[in-house]
Design a protein around this motif. Structure first.
Motif, short mmCIF file in Angstrom:
data_model
loop_
_atom_site.label_atom_id
_atom_site.label_comp_id
_atom_site.label_asym_id
_atom_site.label_seq_id
_atom_site.Cartn_x
_atom_site.Cartn_y
_atom_site.Cartn_z
N ALA A 274 -34.53 1.80 -1.59
CA ALA A 274 -33.89 2.73 -0.65
C ALA A 274 -32.51 2.22 -0.27
O ALA A 274 -32.27 1.02 -0.17
CB ALA A 274 -34.76 2.90 0.59
N LYS A 275 -31.58 3.17 -0.04
CA LYS A 275 -30.20 2.82 0.27
C LYS A 275 -29.75 3.54 1.54
O LYS A 275 -30.14 4.69 1.79
CB LYS A 275 -29.29 3.23 -0.90
N ALA A 276 -28.92 2.86 2.33
CA ALA A 276 -28.34 3.49 3.51
C ALA A 276 -27.62 4.77 3.10
O ALA A 276 -26.88 4.78 2.11
CB ALA A 276 -27.38 2.53 4.21
N GLY A 277 -27.86 5.84 3.84
CA GLY A 277 -27.30 7.15 3.49
C GLY A 277 -28.28 8.05 2.78
O GLY A 277 -28.06 9.27 2.69
N ASP A 278 -29.37 7.49 2.25
CA ASP A 278 -30.40 8.31 1.59
C ASP A 278 -31.04 9.29 2.56
O ASP A 278 -31.21 8.99 3.76
CB ASP A 278 -31.52 7.42 1.04
N ASP A 279 -31.42 10.44 2.03
CA ASP A 279 -32.35 11.33 2.74
C ASP A 279 -33.76 10.76 2.65
O ASP A 279 -34.10 10.08 1.68
CB ASP A 279 -32.37 12.72 2.10
N ILE A 280 -34.58 11.07 3.65
CA ILE A 280 -36.01 10.76 3.60
C ILE A 280 -36.75 12.07 3.43
O ILE A 280 -36.53 13.02 4.19
CB ILE A 280 -36.48 10.03 4.86
N TRP A 281 -37.65 12.13 2.47
CA TRP A 281 -38.43 13.32 2.17
C TRP A 281 -39.92 12.99 2.27
O TRP A 281 -40.34 11.84 2.09
CB TRP A 281 -38.17 13.80 0.75
N VAL A 282 -40.72 14.02 2.48
CA VAL A 282 -42.17 13.87 2.39
C VAL A 282 -42.74 15.13 1.75
O VAL A 282 -42.20 16.23 1.92
CB VAL A 282 -42.82 13.61 3.77
N SER A 283 -43.79 14.96 0.98
CA SER A 283 -44.43 16.11 0.33
C SER A 283 -45.51 16.71 1.23
O SER A 283 -46.02 16.06 2.14
CB SER A 283 -45.05 15.67 -1.00
N ALA B 2 -37.23 21.05 -8.35
CA ALA B 2 -38.30 20.39 -9.12
C ALA B 2 -39.64 20.51 -8.40
O ALA B 2 -40.67 20.76 -9.03
CB ALA B 2 -37.94 18.93 -9.34
N ALA B 3 -39.63 20.34 -7.09
CA ALA B 3 -40.87 20.45 -6.33
C ALA B 3 -41.40 21.89 -6.35
O ALA B 3 -42.60 22.12 -6.54
CB ALA B 3 -40.65 19.99 -4.89
N ALA B 4 -40.51 22.85 -6.19
CA ALA B 4 -40.92 24.26 -6.21
C ALA B 4 -41.52 24.64 -7.56
O ALA B 4 -42.50 25.38 -7.63
CB ALA B 4 -39.73 25.15 -5.88
N ALA B 5 -40.95 24.11 -8.63
CA ALA B 5 -41.46 24.42 -9.97
C ALA B 5 -42.86 23.88 -10.17
O ALA B 5 -43.60 24.38 -11.02
CB ALA B 5 -40.52 23.85 -11.02
N ARG B 6 -43.24 22.89 -9.38
CA ARG B 6 -44.58 22.31 -9.48
C ARG B 6 -45.47 22.72 -8.33
O ARG B 6 -46.54 22.15 -8.11
CB ARG B 6 -44.45 20.78 -9.59
N GLY B 7 -45.05 23.71 -7.57
CA GLY B 7 -45.86 24.26 -6.49
C GLY B 7 -46.11 23.31 -5.35
O GLY B 7 -47.15 23.40 -4.67
N CYS B 8 -45.17 22.41 -5.12
CA CYS B 8 -45.36 21.39 -4.08
C CYS B 8 -44.28 21.54 -3.01
O CYS B 8 -43.08 21.53 -3.31
CB CYS B 8 -45.30 20.00 -4.69
N ARG B 9 -44.69 21.64 -1.78
CA ARG B 9 -43.76 21.69 -0.65
C ARG B 9 -43.16 20.30 -0.44
O ARG B 9 -43.85 19.29 -0.50
CB ARG B 9 -44.51 22.12 0.61
N VAL B 10 -41.85 20.25 -0.20
CA VAL B 10 -41.20 19.00 0.21
C VAL B 10 -40.33 19.29 1.42
O VAL B 10 -39.77 20.38 1.55
CB VAL B 10 -40.36 18.37 -0.92
N SER B 11 -40.22 18.32 2.31
CA SER B 11 -39.45 18.48 3.54
C SER B 11 -38.55 17.27 3.74
O SER B 11 -38.98 16.13 3.54
CB SER B 11 -40.38 18.61 4.75
N ARG B 12 -37.31 17.53 4.14
CA ARG B 12 -36.39 16.45 4.46
C ARG B 12 -36.57 16.10 5.93
O ARG B 12 -36.38 16.95 6.82
CB ARG B 12 -34.95 16.91 4.15
N ILE B 13 -36.97 14.86 6.21
CA ILE B 13 -37.44 14.50 7.55
C ILE B 13 -36.62 13.40 8.22
O ILE B 13 -36.96 12.97 9.33
CB ILE B 13 -38.91 14.05 7.50
N GLY B 14 -35.54 12.95 7.60
CA GLY B 14 -34.76 11.91 8.24
C GLY B 14 -33.76 11.30 7.29
O GLY B 14 -33.47 11.86 6.22
N ARG B 15 -33.24 10.13 7.67
CA ARG B 15 -32.25 9.46 6.83
C ARG B 15 -32.38 7.95 6.94
O ARG B 15 -32.85 7.43 7.95
CB ARG B 15 -30.83 9.92 7.17
N ILE B 16 -31.98 7.29 5.88
CA ILE B 16 -31.95 5.83 5.84
C ILE B 16 -30.62 5.36 6.43
O ILE B 16 -29.55 5.90 6.09
CB ILE B 16 -32.11 5.31 4.40
#
Length: 316
Positions: free
Chosen positions: A144-153, A275-289
């Motif tokens: 992980a790098k400073a400035g990254d988005d944090i996601w969860v499925s 990519a997540a939508a194509a695989r029927g998976c919800r993803v959410s951006r929930i924060g930042r590094i």
């Protein structure tokens, strides 16, 4: 049944991709050329990891699913599994249902059962999973790098809600919600398709098994960075939205989610969502590094929310 009859009847199957499967003192496998071998092991103990009345078919599913979730977090493809069972008695009907749940999920993901062990004792399940990914391309916690988005499925909190309701810690009267929560607890869906597609997109990842804040914390520790997590962005079941504050501990630190938490550069947002939508998976951006140490859970005004604990402690 004795030990060998049990194994032969319910767990000995053809293993076309293994050089040698069940039947000898050890299995033999040969990874795909140009790939690294990934291995993980998980143990489930009655009364600690599952309730005594759980259906054996559900338990068979979950015993494998929690291991597949570990491989998903690495972006690896599962190939082979070893299963060890301690059983109070050789109950043929119970074993048949357990095997059906385990093998159905194995077949769905192309996993071959190549060995294991059985004995008499308190109900305990242990699975070792072997998988592979292209050499040097695994998702790791230390990237992980400073400035990254944090996601969860997926959605968070349902497994923990089911556990806490059954223990009498919560009072939930919504039958539909409770049914959804119990299903999530007993039949978690390993995010293997998402993990594989994240290999070129994400920097770091972990599976959310002990609670979001705890498992994100492993990424932060290994990467020597910090995180800001937005409480209002944590994805939940629609029935929980109006009661988000009441169930925040389940969402942020409850455990039994078996989703993926991962970090990626902001420039990858559109590609991750597609990519997540194509695989029927919800993803959410929930924060930042960010630079620093530790994770802070923030409300909509940027004020830190303190939790009693960040996640499940196996010795707590």
């Amino acid at each position: 049944m004795n030990e060998f009859e049990l194994i032969g009847r319910y767990f000995k199957r053809p293993t076309p991709s293994a050089l040698l499967g069940v039947g000898d003192d050890a299995a033999i496998v040969r990874p795909t050329p140009g790939h690294d071998l990934h291995m993980s092991v998980d143990m489930l103990v009655e009364g600690r990891h599952f309730f005594a009345d759980v259906a054996p078919r559900a338990l068979g599913h979950k015993a494998l699913a929690v291991n597949l979730s570990d491989l998903a977090a690495m972006g690896a493809r599962p190939r082979w599994a070893l299963l060890s069972l301690a059983l109070p008695k050789a109950d043929e009907a119970w074993v048949a249902e357990f095997a059906a749940g385990f093998l159905a999920l194995a077949d769905a993901h192309g996993v071959e059962l190549i060995g294991g062990d059985t004995t008499c004792g308190p109900l305990t399940l242990s699975v070792t999973i072997l998988g592979e990914a292209p050499a040097g391309q695994a998702l790791r916690r230390a990237a992980a790098k400073a400035g990254d988005d944090i996601w969860v499925s997926g959605e968070l909190g349902l497994g923990a809600l089911s556990v806490r309701q059954r223990l009498g810690w919560l009072n939930v009267n919504d039958a539909e919600l409770l049914a959804a929560a119990r299903y999530k607890l007993e039949y978690p869906e390993p995010r293997l398709a998402l993990g594989a597609v994240l290999l070129p997109l994400a920097h770091a990842a972990a599976d959310v098994s002990d609670g979001l804040m705890a498992d994100l914390g492993h990424i932060l520790d290994e990467s020597a960075v910090a995180a800001e997590v937005w409480a209002d962005a944590l994805p939940s079941h629609p029935a929980l939205e109006a009661r988000r504050g009441e169930f925040l501990a389940c969402l942020a630190a409850g455990g039994d989610d078996y989703e993926l938490v991962f970090t990626a550069a902001p420039a990858k947002r559109a590609a991750i969502e597609a990519a997540a939508a194509a695989r029927g998976c919800r993803v959410s951006r929930i924060g930042r590094i960010v630079a620093g140490k530790g994770a802070r859970l923030l409300d909509s005004a940027g004020v830190e929310i303190k939790l009693d604990k960040d996640g499940y402690d196996h010795f707590g």
